[in-house]
Design an enzyme around this catalytic site. Structure first.
Site, short mmCIF file in Angstrom:
data_model
loop_
_atom_site.label_atom_id
_atom_site.label_comp_id
_atom_site.label_asym_id
_atom_site.label_seq_id
_atom_site.Cartn_x
_atom_site.Cartn_y
_atom_site.Cartn_z
N HIS A 362 1.14 -1.42 -0.43
CA HIS A 362 0.13 -0.13 0.13
C HIS A 362 0.94 1.22 -0.35
O HIS A 362 0.48 2.57 0.30
CB HIS A 362 -0.91 0.15 1.41
CG HIS A 362 -2.21 -1.08 1.01
ND1 HIS A 362 -3.11 -0.65 0.51
CD2 HIS A 362 -1.77 -2.11 1.67
CE1 HIS A 362 -4.13 -2.32 0.70
NE2 HIS A 362 -2.79 -2.93 1.15
N ARG A 546 -5.05 11.60 6.10
CA ARG A 546 -4.27 11.84 7.22
C ARG A 546 -2.97 12.59 6.81
O ARG A 546 -2.67 13.01 5.89
CB ARG A 546 -3.63 10.70 7.17
CG ARG A 546 -3.85 9.32 7.83
CD ARG A 546 -4.37 9.65 9.28
NE ARG A 546 -3.09 9.41 10.73
CZ ARG A 546 -2.61 8.84 10.96
NH1 ARG A 546 -3.94 7.86 11.67
NH2 ARG A 546 -1.37 9.08 11.82
N LYS A 551 1.42 14.56 0.82
CA LYS A 551 0.31 14.34 0.22
C LYS A 551 -0.11 16.08 0.46
O LYS A 551 -1.00 16.21 -0.20
CB LYS A 551 -0.55 13.39 1.62
CG LYS A 551 -0.98 12.25 1.74
CD LYS A 551 -1.64 11.93 3.29
CE LYS A 551 -1.70 10.82 2.98
NZ LYS A 551 -2.35 9.90 2.13
N THR A 652 -7.77 6.70 -1.34
CA THR A 652 -9.43 6.19 -1.69
C THR A 652 -10.29 7.31 -1.92
O THR A 652 -11.16 7.92 -1.81
CB THR A 652 -9.56 4.92 -0.48
OG1 THR A 652 -9.10 5.27 0.42
CG2 THR A 652 -8.64 4.39 -0.96
N LYS A 656 -14.22 8.49 -3.08
CA LYS A 656 -15.88 8.68 -2.28
C LYS A 656 -16.04 10.48 -2.76
O LYS A 656 -17.28 9.91 -3.13
CB LYS A 656 -15.73 8.25 -0.53
CG LYS A 656 -14.73 7.26 0.00
CD LYS A 656 -14.12 7.29 0.55
CE LYS A 656 -13.76 5.75 1.79
NZ LYS A 656 -12.30 6.13 2.64
#
Ligand code: 26W
Length: 806
Positions: A362, A546, A551, A652, A656
């Site tokens: 992952h 997170r 990110k 993910t 969504k």
């Protein structure tokens, strides 16, 4: 209903009257209180039991059907599960939502007040843990015999509070009131050994552990949607073996010493490690991983033996998925059980082990790939280290045979890292001891096979396969967004899309229907009003995940400061915007916590400045979790997926948000690429360097200061931070961006900020925006976790559905 041995089970009615009757009898007989004196917690627990009973009935039928079928099982081993709040889900899946609301009101209880008591089991950190929960939901919905195995941590992911804008962690004692949804199963306790030594007796190696603990299981029901199947997720809790309470010490008044062994034992499942990228490397974490593996494999062998006698059938009846490297000790553990305890010869055992296990990776962050010190592993699990050495010997023989005189390759592929310290490489063991290794998005799998796991791909190319992640449409559309779900069902004329998300494509033609478009806008507006954060008329720009520097929440923040400067400069032509941040940082990850602190400082300043009224608001609700995600995602207009290309394995949240009609601004990273391919380039705000460009720049002589010097707005944004304008907060954030900028934030700034102007332009044309939003939902059915499970079944698990009669 006929069970085995002709036992008859009276089925529970689903009518409101039957539900109310059961609710009352449960309140009196199982909760031991009355309607008059019942507390809200009494009502909640009783409601939960009454709903659970209806699922337990289906569970009984499922267990009977599975026993009869003696099928091939899918076992999912994961150190984390983010299951989310259970009540709404179980009301929907048992079809008792209306009956429950009527019954509660009839008994004088307020349904929403009761539902608010439904605490989510936060047994995970983020993406990996939630994916595990979505996959279990889809496995049950697709009638696949499956069990999830995990750890029942007493303390889940910490509760996040902000004190003067700083993240403060509070213990999450999620089950202090007990958990009405779980079924303890003490009979299936397992004994787990640690430490000790090995000896050879009669040609067989015997491991004599130095200490043992008990693993006590409890399980939660995992109902399928629109089907009778109810699978389970079994969670292990560490218990002290009775021998560990030292009576003599107790008698001598040494109370603490008397219980220290017991405490040591129970500590194993005490708390979830809150790291989601850098392993803490603590021995307790290794103990947790082996505890999970040992309990689960013994339980899997117990279940296999119920219907099968020949070990040769084990691999054909058992597909075990290893959720990242955290449960990879399962490979040497099954070898130990087969060779040492069952007496199989090494080669037979090895072929069974390899055929049984598969591994999902992952991450791409080198620091997230777990390694364990050889001495620590050897001390804690002496036999497993011996087995790892034997596996390594065979591996390196194969590598030398295939790539003679390529010593570097041998050194890179060895399960044992020799320099600077001797470490066991868990990812190498994972690929070596499994049939299939998969990444979680096309780019991720491609990068895995061309970088971190390249050597293994060179040796075993067929072992690698991609399975792009997915999300449960039941949890993240139907339960989270009932308004858009009703509109979708109305538009499609069916709600079958909930178990076949490809049907969403039927929404595309409705973009031409002006009334459908306005109803679509009304739903989003209503969801924003319900969220109650910022003006519902403003564009809700959402970044929820997170905190991690890759990110790039810091990039979103630089954009906010730039907008603020433009507003202060006058003549601002941006559209009214609410920027919402949500997410936790690992407690020891100081750089991420500094970014959180700076965001709250900037928010305080921007929100307090009258100049921004009606133009810009920054909100950062604390303690982002599944419950909050279910409120934020339906309200979002813009989805921020702005990671440095090549760093986010999949994502993910991106899926969504698209499924709920948010438009994405993002880089060509992880599953963003596949989302853009499906929604169309015109319906996606792309910016920034792609993975190859980022890698080149990163490995070249990247000088972030060049971007600072060349871009006035960027310079102004960084200077105001460095100058301490936000209460002296965040200067280290600015400094690290100017000095190192590990994740190319400054390099992507201009492209990002300019693309955000395109977002403004699109928003001004609400009919165009709504069309893009509807098309995002219509074209992302592919990202259902049902499709993900179908891919795992086709490429990895090869299991078949077992029908359970309703
Ligand atoms: C040992 C510390 C640790 C703990 C958890 C290292 C790494 C992890 C996880 C692998 C981190 C994680 O959650 N990864 C995310 O997994 C999601 C599901 O596949 C992906 O969508 C995300 O891109 C990935 O970051």
């Amino acid at each position: 209903m006929d069970l085995r041995n002709g036992v008859e089970l009276r089925s529970l009615g689903t009518s409101p009257a039957a539900f109310k009757e059961d609710l009352l009898s449960n309140l009196y007989y199982r909760r031991g209180t009355t309607v008059e004196s019942a507390s809200a917690q009494d009502a909640y627990e009783t409601l939960a039991l009454t709903v659970r009973d209806r699922l337990a009935e289906r569970r009984a039928r499922t267990a009977a059907a599975h026993y009869a079928a003696n099928p091939r099982w899918v076992y999912y081993l994961s150190a984390e599960y983010l299951l989310g709040p259970q009540l709404e889900q179980n009301l929907l899946y048992s079809g008792t939502a209306e009956a429950a609301r009527t019954a509660l009101e009839a008994c004088g209880f307020a349904p929403d007040e009761i539902a608010a008591l439904d605490v989510e089991p936060g047994l995970g950190n983020g993406g990996l843990g939630r994916l595990a929960a979505c996959l279990l939901d889809s496995l049950a919905t697709m009638d696949i015999p499956a069990v999830g195995y995990g750890i029942r941590y007493d303390l889940g992911i910490f509760k996040q509070e902000f004190h003067d804008g700083r993240q403060v962690e509070r213990p999450d004692d999620w089950a202090f009131q007990g958990d009405p949804w779980e079924f303890p199963a003490p009979d299936d306790r397992q004994v787990v050994g640690f430490y000790g030594s090995t000896s050879v007796v009669g040609g067989r190696t015997v491991w004599t552990p130095g200490e043992t603990v008990l693993g006590e299981p409890s399980h939660l029901l995992v109902p399928g949607y629109g089907t009778a199947t109810v699978n389970i997720v079994r969670l292990w809790r560490a218990q002290a073996s009775e021998a560990s309470f030292d009576l003599t010490r107790f008698a001598a008044g040494q109370y603490a010493e008397a219980v220290q062994d017991a405490v040591r034992a129970e500590n194993i499942s005490k708390v979830l490690y809150p790291d989601d990228s850098t392993p803490a490397g603590r021995e307790l974490r290794l103990k947790q991983q082996y505890f999970l593996v040992s309990c689960s494999l013994r339980d899997i062998v117990r279940r296999f033996r119920l219907r099968n006698g020949d070990w040769a059938d084990f691999a054909s009846k058992t597909a075990i998925q290893l959720n990242d490297t955290h449960p990879v000790l399962a490979i040497p553990e099954l070898m130990r059980l087969l060779v040492d305890e069952e007496g199989l010869d090494w080669d037979h055992a090895w072929s069974l082990v390899r055929r049984t296990f598969n591994y999902t990776c992952h991450t791409l962050l080198p620091e997230a790939l777990e390694t364990w010190p050889v001495d620590m592993l050897g001390r804690l699990l002496p036999r497993h280290l011996e087995i790892i050495y034997l596996i390594n010997a065979e591996l390196l023989d194969e590598v030398r045979a295939r790539f003679p005189d390529d010593l570097d390759r041998v050194r890179r592929m060895s399960l044992i890292q020799e320099e600077p310290t001797r470490q066991v490489r868990m990812a190498n063991l994972a690929v070596t001891g499994t049939t299939r290794t998969n990444g979680v998005a096309a780019l991720h799998t491609q990068l895995l096979t061309s970088t971190v796991l390249r050597d293994f791909h060179d040796l075993w190319p067929d072992r690698f396969v991609n399975v792009t992640n997915g999300v449960s449409p039941r949890r993240f559309v139907r339960l989270a967004d009932p308004l858009v779900s009703a509109l979708i069902s109305d538009g499609l004329g069916t709600d079958r899309w909930l178990s076949d998300l490809s049907l969403l494509s039927g929404l595309a033609p409705l973009v031409a229907d002006a009334s459908f478009r306005s109803r679509w806008r009304d739903v989003k507006r209503a969801n924003k009003a319900a969220l109650g954060l910022g003006d519902p008329a403003a564009l809700l720009d959402v970044m929820v995940k997170r905190f991690h520097e890759y990110k790039r929440q810091q990039l979103k923040l630089l954009h906010v400061i730039t907008l603020y400067h433009r507003i202060l400069a006058g003549g601002y032509d941006g559209v009214p915007r609410t920027v919402l941040f949500g997410g936790k940082a690992a407690p020891a990850y100081h750089a991420a916590k500094n970014i959180i602190h700076l965001i709250n400082a900037v928010a305080a300043r921007v929100n307090a400045d009258p100049a921004t009224d009606g133009l810009l608001t920054v909100v950062f609700p604390a303690n982002y979790n599944i419950t909050l995600a279910e409120r934020v995602i339906p309200a979002a207009d813009l989805s921020e997926q702005i990671s440095m290309a090549g760093k986010e394995a999949s994502g993910t949240g991106n899926m969504k948000l698209s499924l709920n009609g948010a438009l994405t601004i993002g880089t060509l990273d992880g599953a963003n690429i596949e989302i853009r391919d499906r929604v169309g380039a015109d319906n996606f705000f792309l910016f920034g360097l792609n993975a190859a460009e980022a890698l080149t720049l990163r490995s070249g002589d990247y000088r972030p200061r060049d971007h600072y010097a060349a871009d006035g707005e960027l310079r102004a944004a960084l200077d105001v931070i460095s100058a301490g304008a936000f209460g002296g907060v965040g200067q280290e954030v600015a400094a690290s961006l100017l000095d190192r900028d590990e994740y190319l934030t400054l390099a992507d700034y201009r492209s990002y900020v300019d693309r955000q102007s395109d977002v403004d332009a699109a928003w001004r044309d609400q009919e165009r925006w709504t069309t893009m939003s509807i098309l995002n939902t219509a074209r992302t059915g592919y990202f259902s976790s049902d499709r993900t499970v179908a891919d795992y079944l086709t490429h990895i698990w090869h299991a078949s559905p077992v029908r359970v009669d309703a």
